[in-house]
Motif scaffolding. Structure first.
Motif, PDB file in Angstrom:
ATOM      1  N   LYS A   1       0.825  -1.208   0.000  1.00 58.88           N
ATOM      2  CA  LYS A   1       0.000   0.000   0.000  1.00 58.88           C
ATOM      3  C   LYS A   1       0.857   1.254   0.000  1.00 58.88           C
ATOM      4  CE  LYS A   1      -0.886   1.073   4.841  1.00 58.88           C
ATOM      5  NZ  LYS A   1      -1.916   1.371   5.809  1.00 58.88           N
ATOM      6  N   TYR A   2       2.066   1.180   0.525  1.00 53.92           N
ATOM      7  CA  TYR A   2       2.949   2.341   0.583  1.00 53.92           C
ATOM      8  C   TYR A   2       3.520   2.716  -0.779  1.00 53.92           C
ATOM      9  CZ  TYR A   2       2.416   1.678   5.542  1.00 53.92           C
ATOM     10  OH  TYR A   2       1.866   1.535   6.790  1.00 53.92           O
TER      11      TYR A   2
ATOM     12  N   LYS B   1       1.718   3.168  -3.249  1.00 54.28           N
ATOM     13  CA  LYS B   1       0.684   3.997  -3.878  1.00 54.28           C
ATOM     14  C   LYS B   1       0.384   5.259  -3.078  1.00 54.28           C
ATOM     15  CE  LYS B   1      -1.322  -0.082  -5.916  1.00 54.28           C
ATOM     16  NZ  LYS B   1      -2.332  -1.084  -5.844  1.00 54.28           N
ATOM     17  N   ILE B   2       1.138   5.482  -2.004  1.00 52.77           N
ATOM     18  CA  ILE B   2       0.913   6.650  -1.163  1.00 52.77           C
ATOM     19  C   ILE B   2       2.018   7.669  -1.400  1.00 52.77           C
ATOM     20  CG2 ILE B   2       0.884   7.494   1.234  1.00 52.77           C
ATOM     21  CD1 ILE B   2      -0.399   4.882   2.063  1.00 52.77           C
ATOM     22  N   ASN B   3       1.616   8.905  -1.541  1.00 50.92           N
ATOM     23  CA  ASN B   3       2.557  10.019  -1.623  1.00 50.92           C
ATOM     24  C   ASN B   3       2.592  10.710  -0.264  1.00 50.92           C
ATOM     25  OD1 ASN B   3       3.240   9.897  -4.451  1.00 50.92           O
ATOM     26  ND2 ASN B   3       1.130  10.527  -4.844  1.00 50.92           N
TER      27      ASN B   3
ATOM     28  N   SER C   1       2.142  13.638   0.445  1.00 51.46           N
ATOM     29  CA  SER C   1       1.043  14.604   0.533  1.00 51.46           C
ATOM     30  C   SER C   1      -0.279  13.946   0.889  1.00 51.46           C
ATOM     31  CB  SER C   1       0.902  15.376  -0.778  1.00 51.46           C
ATOM     32  OG  SER C   1       0.570  14.487  -1.830  1.00 51.46           O
ATOM     33  N   ASP C   2      -0.373  12.601   0.714  1.00 55.82           N
ATOM     34  CA  ASP C   2      -1.582  11.861   1.047  1.00 55.82           C
ATOM     35  C   ASP C   2      -1.718  11.589   2.545  1.00 55.82           C
ATOM     36  OD1 ASP C   2      -2.149  11.695  -1.685  1.00 55.82           O
ATOM     37  OD2 ASP C   2      -1.151   9.733  -1.872  1.00 55.82           O
ATOM     38  N   LEU C   3      -0.629  11.757   3.263  1.00 53.15           N
ATOM     39  CA  LEU C   3      -0.638  11.391   4.702  1.00 53.15           C
ATOM     40  C   LEU C   3      -1.278  12.452   5.563  1.00 53.15           C
ATOM     41  CD1 LEU C   3       2.927   9.844   4.852  1.00 53.15           C
ATOM     42  CD2 LEU C   3       0.749   8.648   4.672  1.00 53.15           C
TER      43      LEU C   3
END
Length: 164
Positions: A155-156, A158-160, A162-164
């Protein structure tokens, strides 16, 4: 191709099962060499369980959409380790043996570096696919249907930030 989804609990249970299997074999090794990225977490945990130094060799062969396209294997120029030299009896750790190309090429790469003075290498993975050209010494699951394995940390990818 089928899909196999693995949770964090299943992932850690498989690592513990791998540690138990290695322990039961009574094989003594000096050091763990993990292939990053896939073998990094497994190598870290095994290093802690067996109280053996960890060395890391970065490799890469997957890219493209969702990192599911196999390409040429890229191998780092050197091994990262905190010991002065690599141990003579090495436990080579990765997450899986898919095509087997990485395992075969890394074993050959190690032979091409006589400065390491390795006398024995055994390999350990969580998953061993039937389509592989190489068989690991230790593995938890033999996968006859060669599924794509979805590991819990994917899943990481696909995460930026800025998404956190």
């Amino acid at each position: 191709m089928s899909d196999l989804y693995v949770s964090w609990d299943e992932y850690h249970a498989k690592i513990e099962g791998l540690a138990a299997q290695i322990y039961r074999s009574q094989w003594e090794f000096d050091q763990i060499l993990c292939l990053a990225r896939g073998g990094l977490r497994i190598g870290d945990i095994l290093s802690r369980i067996f109280d053996k130094p960890l060395a890391i060799l970065s490799t890469s062969s997957y890219g493209g959409k969702n990192f599911q396209e196999r390409g040429d294997l890229k191998i780092a120029h050197s091994i990262t380790m905190t010991t002065d030299t690599l141990g003579k009896r090495i436990l080579l750790v990765d997450d899986l043996v898919d095509s087997g190309v990485t395992l075969a090429q890394i074993l050959e790469w190690l032979k091409q570096h006589p400065e390491f003075a390795i006398t024995e290498v055994r390999s350990a993975v969580l998953w061993f696919k039937a389509c592989s050209i190489a068989k690991p010494d230790y593995y938890i699951d033999f996968l006859s249907d060669n599924p794509w394995i979805h590991q819990p940390f994917e899943k990481y990818e696909k995460i930026n930030p800025s998404d956190l």
